[in-house]
Design an enzyme around this catalytic site. Structure first.
Site, PDB file in Angstrom:
ATOM      1  N   LYS A 178      32.484  43.917  18.861  1.00 26.27           N
ATOM      2  CA  LYS A 178      32.172  44.398  20.215  1.00 26.27           C
ATOM      3  C   LYS A 178      31.511  45.780  20.143  1.00 26.27           C
ATOM      4  O   LYS A 178      30.504  46.045  20.804  1.00 26.27           O
ATOM      5  CB  LYS A 178      33.478  44.535  20.995  1.00 26.27           C
ATOM      6  CG  LYS A 178      33.580  43.615  22.173  1.00 26.27           C
ATOM      7  CD  LYS A 178      34.770  44.050  22.978  1.00 26.27           C
ATOM      8  CE  LYS A 178      35.464  42.845  23.565  1.00 26.27           C
ATOM      9  NZ  LYS A 178      36.702  43.226  24.239  1.00 26.27           N
ATOM     10  N   LEU A 183      38.488  44.268  40.725  1.00 31.76           N
ATOM     11  CA  LEU A 183      37.143  43.720  40.489  1.00 31.76           C
ATOM     12  C   LEU A 183      37.178  42.207  40.382  1.00 31.76           C
ATOM     13  O   LEU A 183      38.062  41.634  39.773  1.00 31.76           O
ATOM     14  CB  LEU A 183      36.564  44.276  39.180  1.00 31.76           C
ATOM     15  CG  LEU A 183      36.418  45.787  39.058  1.00 31.76           C
ATOM     16  CD1 LEU A 183      35.716  46.128  37.758  1.00 31.76           C
ATOM     17  CD2 LEU A 183      35.654  46.337  40.244  1.00 31.76           C
ATOM     18  N   ASN A 222      46.550  39.629  44.379  1.00 29.10           N
ATOM     19  CA  ASN A 222      46.070  38.412  43.720  1.00 29.10           C
ATOM     20  C   ASN A 222      46.854  37.184  44.154  1.00 29.10           C
ATOM     21  O   ASN A 222      46.292  36.115  44.370  1.00 29.10           O
ATOM     22  CB  ASN A 222      46.140  38.564  42.190  1.00 29.10           C
ATOM     23  CG  ASN A 222      44.861  39.181  41.640  1.00 29.10           C
ATOM     24  OD1 ASN A 222      43.964  39.547  42.399  1.00 29.10           O
ATOM     25  ND2 ASN A 222      44.766  39.306  40.335  1.00 29.10           N
ATOM     26  N   CYS A 250      42.884  35.623  35.943  1.00 29.29           N
ATOM     27  CA  CYS A 250      43.723  36.465  36.798  1.00 29.29           C
ATOM     28  C   CYS A 250      44.786  35.718  37.600  1.00 29.29           C
ATOM     29  O   CYS A 250      45.969  35.937  37.398  1.00 29.29           O
ATOM     30  CB  CYS A 250      42.827  37.280  37.714  1.00 29.29           C
ATOM     31  SG  CYS A 250      41.609  38.208  36.774  1.00 29.29           S
TER      32      CYS A 250
HETATM   33  C1  UGA Z   1      40.380  37.965  41.096  1.00 34.65           C
HETATM   34  C2  UGA Z   1      40.437  38.848  42.352  1.00 34.65           C
HETATM   35  O1  UGA Z   1      39.535  38.335  43.330  1.00 34.65           O
HETATM   36  C3  UGA Z   1      40.055  40.289  42.020  1.00 34.65           C
HETATM   37  O2  UGA Z   1      40.226  41.105  43.175  1.00 34.65           O
HETATM   38  C4  UGA Z   1      40.964  40.803  40.895  1.00 34.65           C
HETATM   39  O3  UGA Z   1      40.620  42.133  40.494  1.00 34.65           O
HETATM   40  C5  UGA Z   1      40.801  39.894  39.688  1.00 34.65           C
HETATM   41  O4  UGA Z   1      41.193  38.560  40.062  1.00 34.65           O
HETATM   42  C6  UGA Z   1      41.679  40.421  38.573  1.00 34.65           C
HETATM   43  O5  UGA Z   1      42.892  40.432  38.732  1.00 34.65           O
HETATM   44  O6  UGA Z   1      41.145  40.922  37.574  1.00 34.65           O
HETATM   45  P1  UGA Z   1      38.443  36.666  39.803  1.00 34.65           P
HETATM   46  O7  UGA Z   1      39.537  35.983  39.041  1.00 34.65           O
HETATM   47  O8  UGA Z   1      37.301  37.237  39.071  1.00 34.65           O
HETATM   48  O9  UGA Z   1      39.040  37.878  40.672  1.00 34.65           O
HETATM   49  O10 UGA Z   1      37.859  35.588  40.781  1.00 34.65           O
HETATM   50  P2  UGA Z   1      37.851  35.183  42.320  1.00 34.65           P
HETATM   51  O11 UGA Z   1      36.490  35.339  42.848  1.00 34.65           O
HETATM   52  O12 UGA Z   1      38.938  35.810  43.074  1.00 34.65           O
HETATM   53  O13 UGA Z   1      38.101  33.613  42.180  1.00 34.65           O
HETATM   54  C7  UGA Z   1      39.234  33.083  41.506  1.00 34.65           C
HETATM   55  C8  UGA Z   1      39.252  31.582  41.591  1.00 34.65           C
HETATM   56  O14 UGA Z   1      39.471  31.149  42.916  1.00 34.65           O
HETATM   57  C9  UGA Z   1      37.966  30.903  41.129  1.00 34.65           C
HETATM   58  O15 UGA Z   1      38.297  29.805  40.296  1.00 34.65           O
HETATM   59  C10 UGA Z   1      37.325  30.406  42.419  1.00 34.65           C
HETATM   60  O16 UGA Z   1      36.560  29.238  42.233  1.00 34.65           O
HETATM   61  C11 UGA Z   1      38.555  30.116  43.260  1.00 34.65           C
HETATM   62  N1  UGA Z   1      38.303  30.186  44.724  1.00 34.65           N
HETATM   63  C12 UGA Z   1      37.943  31.356  45.312  1.00 34.65           C
HETATM   64  C13 UGA Z   1      38.486  29.041  45.503  1.00 34.65           C
HETATM   65  O17 UGA Z   1      38.832  27.956  44.986  1.00 34.65           O
HETATM   66  N2  UGA Z   1      38.287  29.126  46.858  1.00 34.65           N
HETATM   67  C14 UGA Z   1      37.929  30.275  47.469  1.00 34.65           C
HETATM   68  O18 UGA Z   1      37.782  30.280  48.711  1.00 34.65           O
HETATM   69  C15 UGA Z   1      37.748  31.418  46.677  1.00 34.65           C
END
Ligand code: UGA
Length: 452
Positions: free
Chosen positions: A35, A156, A229, A281
């Site tokens: 990295k 994030l 979360n 997450c």
């Molecule tokens: C999530 C949180 O959104 C962040 O705020 C947090 O910082 C992060 O975890 C972490 O703890 O590091 P992330 O895992 O990158 O972020 O992704 P999201 O955009 O929240 O989506 C997570 C999952 O939920 C994905 O598989 C997405 O497809 C699913 N999702 C999201 C749904 O099935 N429906 C929705 O309406 C939204």
């Protein structure tokens, strides 16, 4: 400010790049030499929209090193952003956080004040343990150290990390000392006051308001991260549960989500029904929260149920397909999308992996496409037979069904007619409700969505 960031993973690197862009003097530490080599060459080891462009701009100003002792003595503020992988029982493993804290304490100069910030997602009470680790090292060193400790959880989202870093909804700081709070206020001043010139690819959203910096005690800050979360995870599981009932009673969950989301108390976001959540997450953090609760003897039924509903979505979709095709044995199924969500090559806990494994167990021949996650998926699925295909249209040749697992934008732009025409049976299981039933049916598909 002079800052050291320990860990150049997704959170650490994003933070390093953004803080350097904001004119802080940043050093980034990582033990992973491959990295570090990439970073020395100015290459981002993570796939995140915009990060490479920003790294091109700032990488010469960041000092990348494997050695905590080299950069900590001079630093004013040190951030720990190392991984907290799940243990076998679901609890988060804080070994790397504690190790980093120890190395920091070993490198601190006596009589100089430092702020040590825990950014990694950690179980409630870790802040106190980190303080203890630091204290113990100072006792061993027989020195009077001066370290203020703060928790500063990260919110994030992958795929939107830079937007989240430059234009956060809020900044949460948990600390018992005013020194630590002041240091973080100075660190984030350009963001809190939005005084920086936005990077050209990341303009400030027109409706963006200055973000509040919320200060609280360390345990509450650590809890805020898990509760945030878990709440988002259960919002998604809730709409997925409603989706199941919509199928039974003939309602359309996308309409239901729109209708309830217009209530400002509920809100439109995170109500997309589909194959549920994956990634590094929600699965990990909901399990870790349950682990924290179990230790206290407290039962968290809603969190348990959110997980059950989430992982059921993956089996439900395979069962649906099995019902339509009668058997999956010998059938050719094309998987559209492997990443846990669009705009990332991250496949950790991705629904695609469970779905593919189940299909293969049922005797299906599986082909899979993803715009960028194929190399990671190949590695994760190397013990089973899956054909990875670079041209998404070729997924459909003589296939019995397609399952859309990740809602990549480029899939929405596909010519559905062209996909349908080469299939043995044109069945499209749309696991993210990306298409409208009407457009899919017009293209000749037998369309099955989620909850509609
Ligand atoms: C999530 C949180 O959104 C962040 O705020 C947090 O910082 C992060 O975890 C972490 O703890 O590091 P992330 O895992 O990158 O972020 O992704 P999201 O955009 O929240 O989506 C997570 C999952 O939920 C994905 O598989 C997405 O497809 C699913 N999702 C999201 C749904 O099935 N429906 C929705 O309406 C939204």
């Amino acid at each position: 400010m002079k800052i050291t960031i320990i860990g150049t993973g997704y959170v650490g690197l994003t933070t390093a790049v953004v803080l350097s862009y904001l004119n802080h003097d940043v050093a980034a530490v990582d033990k992973d030499s491959s990295k570090l080599n990439q970073l020395h060459d100015g290459k981002s080891p993570i796939h995140e929209p915009g990060i490479q462009t920003l790294l091109d701009e700032v990488h010469h100003t960041i000092r990348f090193t494997p050695n905590v002792a080299e950069v900590v003595p001079d630093a004013e503020l040190i951030m720990i952003a190392v991984g907290t992988p799940p243990k076998k029982n679901g609890e988060a493993d804080t070994r790397h956080v504690e190790q980093a804290a120890r190395e920091v304490a070993e490198a601190c100069m006596p009589n100089k004040h430092y702020t040590l910030v825990v950014k990694s997602t950690v179980p409630i009470g870790t802040n106190r343990r980190v303080a203890q680790v630091v204290e113990n090292v100072f006792t061993e060193r027989k020195i009077q150290g001066n370290v203020s400790i703060a928790s500063n959880p990260e919110f994030l989202q992958e795929g939107l990390a830079l937007q989240g870093a430059f234009y956060p909804d809020r900044i949460v700081v948990g600390a018992n000392s005013d020194d630590a709070i002041d240091a973080l206020r100075r660190l984030y001043k350009p963001i809190l006051e939005q005084t920086f010139a936005p990077p050209s690819a990341l303009p400030r959203p027109a409706t963006y308001h200055l973000p509040p910096m919320m200060t609280t005690d360390p345990n509450s800050a650590e809890m805020i991260k898990y509760a945030a979360n878990t709440f988002l995870a259960l919002k998604i599981s809730f709409i997925n549960e409603i989706a199941g009932l919509c199928e039974e009673v003939g309602a359309d969950v996308t309409e239901v989500a729109r209708g309830i989301g217009l209530d400002a108390r509920i809100g439109q976001r995170f109500l997309r029904a589909g194959l549920g959540w994956g990634g590094s997450c929600y699965p990990k953090d909901t399990a870790a929260l349950l682990g924290v609760a179990a230790k206290t003897g407290y039962e968290m039924q809603i969190t348990e149920a959110a997980r059950t509903v989430n992982f059921q979505q993956r089996t439900r979709i395979v069962n649906k397909l099995q019902t339509i095709l009668k058997t999956l044995k010998g059938k050719t199924i094309g998987i559209m999308g492997l990443a846990f969500k669009p705009n990332t090559d991250d496949i950790r806990e991705a629904p695609s992996l469970d779905i593919i494994r189940q299909l293969v167990t049922e005797g299906a021949n599986v082909r899979a496409h993803d715009p960028i996650a194929i190399p990671n998926a190949k590695q994760a699925l190397k013990d089973i037979s899956v054909t990875f295909i670079e041209d998404v249209y070729k997924l459909s040749y003589n296939a019995d069904a397609l399952i859309l697992v990740t809602e990549w934008k480029q899939y929405h732009r596909l010519e559905l007619r062209k996909l349908a025409k080469h299939m043995k049976t044109p069945i499209l299981v749309d696991g993210r409700n990306l298409f409208t039933p009407r457009e899919a049916r017009t293209a000749g598909f037998h369309y099955i969505g989620i909850g509609r």
